[in-house]
Design a protein around this motif. Structure first.
Motif, PDB file in Angstrom:
ATOM      1  N   GLY A  10       0.849  -1.138   0.079  1.00 22.40           N
ATOM      2  CA  GLY A  10       0.035  -0.166  -0.059  1.00 22.40           C
ATOM      3  C   GLY A  10       0.734   1.509  -0.015  1.00 22.40           C
ATOM      4  O   GLY A  10       1.754   1.408   0.964  1.00 22.40           O
ATOM      5  N   LEU A  11       0.631   2.302  -0.815  1.00 28.85           N
ATOM      6  CA  LEU A  11       1.213   3.403  -0.981  1.00 28.85           C
ATOM      7  C   LEU A  11       0.258   4.486  -1.105  1.00 28.85           C
ATOM      8  O   LEU A  11      -0.261   4.777  -2.079  1.00 28.85           O
ATOM      9  N   LEU A  12       0.108   5.504  -0.181  1.00 34.62           N
ATOM     10  CA  LEU A  12      -1.199   6.388  -0.082  1.00 34.62           C
ATOM     11  C   LEU A  12      -0.972   7.348  -1.319  1.00 34.62           C
ATOM     12  O   LEU A  12      -1.795   8.055  -1.841  1.00 34.62           O
ATOM     13  N   PHE A  13       0.269   7.676  -1.869  1.00 36.55           N
ATOM     14  CA  PHE A  13       0.673   8.609  -2.819  1.00 36.55           C
ATOM     15  C   PHE A  13       0.605   8.132  -4.342  1.00 36.55           C
ATOM     16  O   PHE A  13       0.707   6.961  -4.832  1.00 36.55           O
ATOM     17  N   TYR A  14       0.490   9.325  -5.205  1.00 37.00           N
ATOM     18  CA  TYR A  14       0.866   8.873  -6.517  1.00 37.00           C
ATOM     19  C   TYR A  14       2.406   8.732  -6.848  1.00 37.00           C
ATOM     20  O   TYR A  14       3.086   9.332  -5.974  1.00 37.00           O
ATOM     21  N   PRO A  15       2.712   8.111  -7.801  1.00 33.90           N
ATOM     22  CA  PRO A  15       4.073   8.026  -8.287  1.00 33.90           C
ATOM     23  C   PRO A  15       4.874   9.189  -8.339  1.00 33.90           C
ATOM     24  O   PRO A  15       4.384   9.900  -9.333  1.00 33.90           O
ATOM     25  N   ARG A  16       5.770   9.474  -7.563  1.00 27.63           N
ATOM     26  CA  ARG A  16       6.579  10.825  -7.692  1.00 27.63           C
ATOM     27  C   ARG A  16       7.982  10.787  -6.907  1.00 27.63           C
ATOM     28  O   ARG A  16       8.877  10.889  -7.747  1.00 27.63           O
ATOM     29  N   GLY A  17       7.931  10.235  -5.798  1.00 35.20           N
ATOM     30  CA  GLY A  17       9.279  10.212  -5.210  1.00 35.20           C
ATOM     31  C   GLY A  17       9.884   8.829  -5.145  1.00 35.20           C
ATOM     32  O   GLY A  17       9.642   7.965  -5.651  1.00 35.20           O
ATOM     33  N   GLY A  18      11.031   8.944  -3.893  1.00 35.06           N
ATOM     34  CA  GLY A  18      12.082   7.736  -4.050  1.00 35.06           C
ATOM     35  C   GLY A  18      10.992   6.527  -3.466  1.00 35.06           C
ATOM     36  O   GLY A  18      11.389   5.439  -4.090  1.00 35.06           O
ATOM     37  N   SER A  19      10.267   6.672  -2.817  1.00 41.27           N
ATOM     38  CA  SER A  19       9.329   5.622  -2.373  1.00 41.27           C
ATOM     39  C   SER A  19       8.617   4.558  -3.355  1.00 41.27           C
ATOM     40  O   SER A  19       8.699   3.444  -3.382  1.00 41.27           O
ATOM     41  N   ALA A  20       8.215   5.517  -4.406  1.00 42.84           N
ATOM     42  CA  ALA A  20       7.641   5.025  -5.720  1.00 42.84           C
ATOM     43  C   ALA A  20       8.502   3.978  -6.467  1.00 42.84           C
ATOM     44  O   ALA A  20       8.389   2.919  -6.788  1.00 42.84           O
TER      45      ALA A  20
END
Length: 506
Positions: A10-20
């Motif tokens: 699970g990832l709360l954000f849209y693809p953008r930073g290093g976690s993506a």
């Protein structure tokens, strides 16, 4: 026969930073290790855009909550976080964006976020998850707890959530010095009766000057809510020893719940490769002249443009090229880098242009790097803009030294990518780089400087440019060391071991 296990991420954000990027590369490595991955995440834009989850995570099983309607509502003057479904807020504080700071979001809208994600999960999850791997601390944890209670859970801290909590704690102490709390400071800001900078300790004045108190009104509430979420988590992944210490300090997490697993690097994509002179010229021309994506304070990709004469310094095969890669966040210290570069140029024995690669369009904290470069009259600082990893691998092959003077970088994936490509690095003695820069006695792979020390950074830039022998030696060490210890294939087994431990201990 290999029995394939399954993890739900699970990832709360849209693809953008290093976690993506971590999600994308880790999923591929897990597949090779016998684990399939289902991903639930945010998405923005249409197919083909880098912020679109299906396009960014090509080949993965992706269930994405589309933020595009919320952004359209924002463009109409509405609150994107209040929309249904809502835009996920950010851990960073940036002006004029739909994903405003989490610390500015009211408790009621926090519940709205958790409710919306719970509804989405109910329809998105095709089966009960065997193990959950949730990236960042966020209301997504609360949504999963409702929809899949009792499921083994691993929480992956990427550092930005802890930076937000740390800033909340600092601002809360400063507010208490003024006899109030964060909400009280926000009210004073609205009434235009804030205390003078001189009323704060000298070391806190820069932070105060950068703070928009209204954006931190609910900071204490969110620090408490995220700590409550953390208290319910049994297993944490941190990306560096520094973040392990921060998890203990900021979240009260005991060491036996924390597992240090560094990020890996795609050693197939990021490797040393020779680039012919004509190829190098063609690449710089494409990135800077034909298809410019650098942007100024307008936030528009392509608002910084160059012509053939401008890029001549980059096409000279005899000069070293310095490179920064990353977002324009305050802790990245890009303005500091540009000022140090301006001071170092006078002592360079050869011209050495500086390339600023990245900066998500429209997103910056503090001074805009291009504004700083322009104010200093620098015509050899080049802004490439936000581009994909395939372009980055080519870009690293066209450069000679990575420079990233971040303060407490949580990990620093781009360091690994640069070093695996044969670039020595200039980093600060803080955060994640302490675990992989100059760690082997007698075999340095870069230069380390003090945090926020412009003079020391200037000296390191001069040394890196003027000493080609040191560059070559550090380049070889970086290439050998990172490729030996940080491939995703090697690191994936540490994740699967943790998944097995989490499922067996519930």
């Amino acid at each position: 026969m290999l029995v394939r296990r399954r993890v739900t991420m699970g990832l709360l954000f849209y693809p953008r930073g290093g976690s993506a990027q971590v999600v994308r590369y880790l999923a591929g490595a897990l597949e090779d290790a016998g684990w399939s991955t289902e991903l639930v995440c945010g998405s923005l834009g249409v197919a083909g855009e880098t912020t679109n989850a299906a396009s960014f995570y090509t080949g993965m099983d992706v269930q994405a909550l589309d933020f595009s309607p919320a952004v359209e509502a924002f463009d109409r003057g509405e609150d994107a976080v209040a929309h249904d479904p809502p835009m996920s807020p950010s851990f960073e504080d940036r002006a004029g964006v739909p994903d405003r700071a989490l610390a500015s979001v009211s408790p009621e809208l926090g519940d709205h976020l958790a409710d919306a994600w719970a509804r989405f999960l109910q329809g998105a999850l095709r089966r009960t998850p065997g193990v959950l791997h949730v990236h960042h601390l966020s209301p997504l944890h609360e949504a999963f707890a409702r929809v899949a209670p009792g499921t083994p859970l691993v929480t992956h801290l990427h550092g930005t959530e802890m930076k937000m909590i740390d800033r909340v704690d600092q601002l809360t102490r400063l507010a208490h010095m003024q006899g109030t709390d964060l909400a009280g400071m926000a009210d004073r800001e609205l009434a235009n009766v804030l205390p003078s900078l001189e009323s704060y300790p000298h070391e806190a004045r820069e932070l105060v000057a950068q703070t928009r108190w209204e954006h931190w009104r609910y900071g204490s509430y969110w620090a408490s809510r995220l700590r409550t979420i953390a208290n319910a988590c049994e297993h944490f992944i941190v990306v560096s020893p520094h973040d392990r210490d921060e998890a203990r300090r900021l979240l009260g997490v005991e060491d036996d719940r924390v597992h240090w697993i560094p990020n890996g690097v795609d050693t197939h994509l990021f490797d040393r490769r020779e680039v012919r002179h004509d190829e190098r010229v063609a690449l710089w021309r494409r990135w800077l002249v034909d298809e410019p994506k650098g942007w100024d304070e307008t936030g528009r990709p392509g608002s910084i443009r160059y012509d053939e004469r401008d890029i001549a310094p980059l096409t000279d095969p005899h000069v070293p090229v310095l490179l920064f890669v990353g977002r324009f966040l305050d802790f990245k210290r890009v303005p500091l880098l540009i000022r140090a570069y301006a001071a170092a140029r006078e002592s360079f024995e050869v011209q050495a242009p500086l390339v600023i690669w990245g900066g998500f369009p429209g997103e910056w904290e503090g001074e805009h790097p291009e504004t700083v470069a322009s104010s200093l009259g620098l015509n050899d600082v080049f802004f490439v803009g936000w581009r994909g990893h395939e372009d980055l691998a080519r870009g690293l092959s066209c450069c000679d030294v990575l420079v990233a003077p971040s303060k407490n970088e949580p990990f620093g994936l781009v360091f690994l990518e640069a070093m695996a490509s044969g670039l020595p690095v200039i980093a600060t003695r803080s955060g994640g780089p302490l675990s992989f820069v100059n760690t082997e006695p007698g075999a340095p792979n870069g230069w380390m400087v003090a945090v926020d020390d412009q003079d020391e950074l200037t000296t390191a830039l001069i040394d890196a440019v003027n000493d080609p022998g040191a560059r070559r030696a550090r380049s070889e060490n970086a290439h050998t060391q990172i490729r030996s210890h940080y491939s995703w294939k090697q690191i994936a087994n540490r994740f699967t071991d943790l998944y097995e431990h989490a499922t067996s201990s519930t």
